[in-house]
Design a protein around this motif. Structure first.
Motif, short mmCIF file in Angstrom:
data_model
loop_
_atom_site.label_atom_id
_atom_site.label_comp_id
_atom_site.label_asym_id
_atom_site.label_seq_id
_atom_site.Cartn_x
_atom_site.Cartn_y
_atom_site.Cartn_z
N ALA A 220 -12.96 1.79 -11.81
CA ALA A 220 -11.52 1.47 -11.29
C ALA A 220 -11.56 0.03 -10.84
O ALA A 220 -12.17 -0.31 -9.77
N HIS A 221 -10.72 -0.72 -11.40
CA HIS A 221 -10.73 -2.34 -10.91
C HIS A 221 -9.34 -2.50 -10.18
O HIS A 221 -8.55 -2.37 -11.13
N THR A 222 -9.36 -2.60 -9.12
CA THR A 222 -8.08 -2.85 -8.33
C THR A 222 -7.66 -4.43 -8.33
O THR A 222 -8.39 -5.28 -8.38
N ALA A 223 -6.47 -4.63 -8.33
CA ALA A 223 -5.86 -5.97 -8.21
C ALA A 223 -6.31 -6.80 -7.00
O ALA A 223 -6.39 -5.95 -6.13
N LEU A 224 -6.42 -7.88 -7.02
CA LEU A 224 -7.14 -8.69 -6.01
C LEU A 224 -6.10 -8.70 -4.92
O LEU A 224 -4.84 -8.75 -5.10
N ILE A 225 -6.63 -8.91 -3.54
CA ILE A 225 -5.53 -9.11 -2.37
C ILE A 225 -5.39 -10.59 -2.15
O ILE A 225 -5.99 -11.45 -2.38
N VAL A 226 -3.97 -10.61 -1.82
CA VAL A 226 -3.46 -11.94 -1.60
C VAL A 226 -2.72 -12.03 -0.52
O VAL A 226 -2.10 -11.05 0.13
N ARG A 260 -3.02 1.04 1.42
CA ARG A 260 -1.71 1.11 0.53
C ARG A 260 -1.31 -0.02 -0.01
O ARG A 260 -0.41 0.20 -0.89
N ILE A 261 -1.77 -1.17 0.36
CA ILE A 261 -1.31 -2.55 -0.47
C ILE A 261 -1.50 -2.32 -1.81
O ILE A 261 -2.70 -1.86 -2.10
N GLY A 262 -0.82 -2.62 -2.72
CA GLY A 262 -1.39 -2.75 -4.23
C GLY A 262 -0.90 -1.29 -4.94
O GLY A 262 -1.46 -1.15 -5.87
N THR A 263 -0.47 -0.47 -4.04
CA THR A 263 -0.03 0.75 -4.55
C THR A 263 1.43 0.97 -4.54
O THR A 263 2.12 0.05 -3.78
N SER A 264 2.05 2.15 -5.12
CA SER A 264 3.34 2.52 -5.06
C SER A 264 3.58 3.16 -3.94
O SER A 264 4.92 3.38 -3.70
N GLN A 265 2.76 3.57 -2.97
CA GLN A 265 2.80 4.17 -1.91
C GLN A 265 3.25 3.26 -0.69
O GLN A 265 2.85 2.28 -0.48
N PRO A 266 4.21 3.84 0.26
CA PRO A 266 4.48 3.00 1.38
C PRO A 266 3.49 2.97 2.30
O PRO A 266 2.79 3.71 2.33
N VAL A 267 3.30 1.84 3.19
CA VAL A 267 2.24 1.65 4.18
C VAL A 267 2.83 2.77 5.49
O VAL A 267 4.05 2.26 5.80
N GLU A 268 2.37 3.34 5.93
CA GLU A 268 2.36 4.33 7.09
C GLU A 268 1.47 4.51 8.00
O GLU A 268 0.26 4.31 7.38
N PRO A 269 1.44 4.35 9.40
CA PRO A 269 0.35 4.30 10.28
C PRO A 269 -0.37 5.68 9.97
O PRO A 269 0.32 6.71 10.31
N ALA A 270 -1.47 5.44 10.05
CA ALA A 270 -2.21 6.87 9.80
C ALA A 270 -3.47 6.87 11.22
O ALA A 270 -3.88 5.95 11.30
N SER A 284 -1.90 5.70 -8.02
CA SER A 284 -0.65 5.11 -7.50
C SER A 284 -0.84 3.48 -7.48
O SER A 284 -0.08 2.95 -7.13
N PHE A 285 -2.16 3.17 -7.94
CA PHE A 285 -2.41 1.54 -7.84
C PHE A 285 -1.77 0.93 -9.29
O PHE A 285 -1.62 1.45 -10.12
N GLY A 286 -1.14 -0.35 -8.67
CA GLY A 286 -0.72 -1.18 -9.78
C GLY A 286 -1.43 -2.31 -10.14
O GLY A 286 -2.46 -2.61 -9.42
N ARG A 287 -0.95 -3.19 -11.02
CA ARG A 287 -1.67 -4.20 -11.81
C ARG A 287 -1.48 -5.56 -10.88
O ARG A 287 -2.00 -6.72 -11.04
#
Ligand code: GLU
Length: 433
Positions: A220-226, A260-270, A284-287
């Motif tokens: 699984a290759h995740t899109a880079l963080i910017v 959660r960044i880079g995914t279709s899921q909202p950022v929620e405090p966990a 749920s990860f996008g490109r």
């Protein structure tokens, strides 16, 4: 499910590789599997034991403690064994070019408009007197490389378009590619999650898994963080737990964002890793690049604190903040270290702004009323009702001078909840009585 995080101990963890560690940890935790730490320390020049210690320490602090860990430098006998077998099978060959010669060839190819792929010899390279060879892995040009990436979907590489990679230097030391495959195979790693900058490495490594007769892991290759502005700046990209501490944020605030960044899921405090793991889903990860901003961590940090139970935070609170005071305060906090200032409001000295002449008289009247009150949940209501009737003040003019005198601040939790938690004598003194 067995995952691993494989940093090189050439520096501290930063936001980018904390995210990769988190992904691998969450995947393992969600499935009840194992999460390993592998320290890629084959680069003896740049690897340092103190960085390895710092990485372990930072992972612990983040709650990403691995189930086991090992160093590549402890495994070189094993690497040599596999190397020998590959050499016997004709998948490894000796090369004698100097870096300068390789660079020149590269330029010539580029100059002719050709891709700068290493031109492999027909058979073996002829040995060069007095030159110790370095070693390349022979890609199988007849076998197109295909895999179903858990983030990027179907991937296909034509091996003839790739250079045979150097896997071992002339001094016998190892480059990253082959040792990583041997480790993943020997530890039966089932899933490798890492940044998309490794996609081409993966293509090459899949042929290595095949060549050593090992099962391929799921990749699984995740899109880079910017950062918000686009590229993650050198500084932001290098920021890690020290930057978190400087800002006074909770580790879980950072992890809640990074999960959660880079995914279709909202950022929620966990509140903890288990909560993040429960919702973790590679599907749920996008490109598109994953956008990171400390401002978002700040918001999540506040929301986390607002929902934090006293028992979970008591050992980090000043002694003055008991359960009742925490309950009143938490909804107003942005950072936990603000509780130190509030401890002084309850049990210490405050610096209240100097009241105007008129307000001084008003506060004295307030002190006189307050002195006769029962110090309970209704005290504030009774105090302000009486003052309103007596002085005709209302709204801000009624409340704000009291809040300032009693807390030294213009904002904070509801005064009705706050007042009974401040010692009555202390409150009267602050009103000037
Ligand atoms: N040490 C490599 C890196 O930090 C590991 C990559 C991997 O296989 O996950 O990029």
């Amino acid at each position: 499910m067995k995952t691993r995080f494989a940093p090189s101990p050439t520096g501290r963890l930063h936001v980018g590789n904390i995210r990769t560690a988190l992904h691998n940890c969450l995947l393992a935790r969600k499935a009840g599997g194992q999460f390993l730490l592998r320290l890629d320390d084959t680069d003896v020049e740049r690897s340092r034991p103190e960085f390895a210690d710092a990485i372990r320490h930072d992972l612990d602090r983040l709650g990403l403690t691995p189930d086991a860990s090992f160093c590549q430098s402890d495994r070189i006998v094993r690497y040599a064994e596999v190397f020998d077998a590959l050499q016997r099978a004709g998948r490894v060959y000796a090369c004698y070019e100097t870096p300068e010669e390789l660079e020149l060839r590269r330029k010539v190819l580029l100059g002719r408009g050709l891709p700068p792929i290493y031109e492999r010899p027909e058979g073996e390279n002829a040995p060069v007197e007095g030159v110790a060879p370095h070693w390349r892995f022979r890609l199988d040009h007849a076998a197109p490389i295909e895999w179903e990436d858990a983030v990027r979907g179907p991937q296909r590489f034509e091996p003839a378009n790739l250079s045979d990679p150097v896997i071992r230097r002339a001094d016998g030391s190892w480059l990253y590619l082959l040792p990583s495959v041997i480790d993943d195979a020997d530890h039966a790693i089932s899933h490798v999650v890492r940044g998309e900058d490794h996609v081409t490495n993966s293509a090459i490594q899949l042929q290595m898994f095949d060549a050593i007769g090992a099962d391929r892991p799921t990749l699984a290759h995740t899109a880079l963080i910017v950062s918000e502005e686009g590229k993650l700046s050198k500084r932001a990209g290098a920021e890690g737990l020290a930057a978190l501490d400087d800002r006074g944020f909770e580790p879980m605030a950072l992890l809640s964002v990074l999960a959660r960044i880079g995914t279709s899921q909202p950022v929620e405090p966990a509140p903890d890793i288990a909560a993040l793991a429960a919702g973790f889903d590679l599907a749920s990860f996008g490109r598109a690049p994953a956008r990171f901003a400390w401002d978002e961590v700040a918001i999540v940090n506040a929301r986390l604190l607002h929902a934090t139970d006293y028992a979970d935070v008591v050992d980090r609170l000043p002694a003055a903040i008991d359960a009742a005071r925490w309950q009143v305060l938490r909804g107003n906090l942005e950072r936990l270290d603000e509780t130190a200032g509030w401890a002084a409001v309850f049990d210490g000295e405050i610096e209240a702004p100097e009241p105007s002449e008129e307000d001084r008289a008003y506060l004295a009247a307030a002190g006189a009323v307050a002195a006769g009150l029962e110090w309970d949940e209704e005290a504030w209501g009774k105090l302000t009702t009486a003052l309103k009737a007596r002085t005709g003040r209302k709204g801000k003019a009624l409340f704000l001078p009291l809040r300032r005198a009693l807390t030294g601040r213009s904002a904070g939790p509801e005064m009705a909840a706050l007042l009974p938690l401040i010692d009555k004598r202390r409150a009267l003194a602050r009103l000037g009585s």
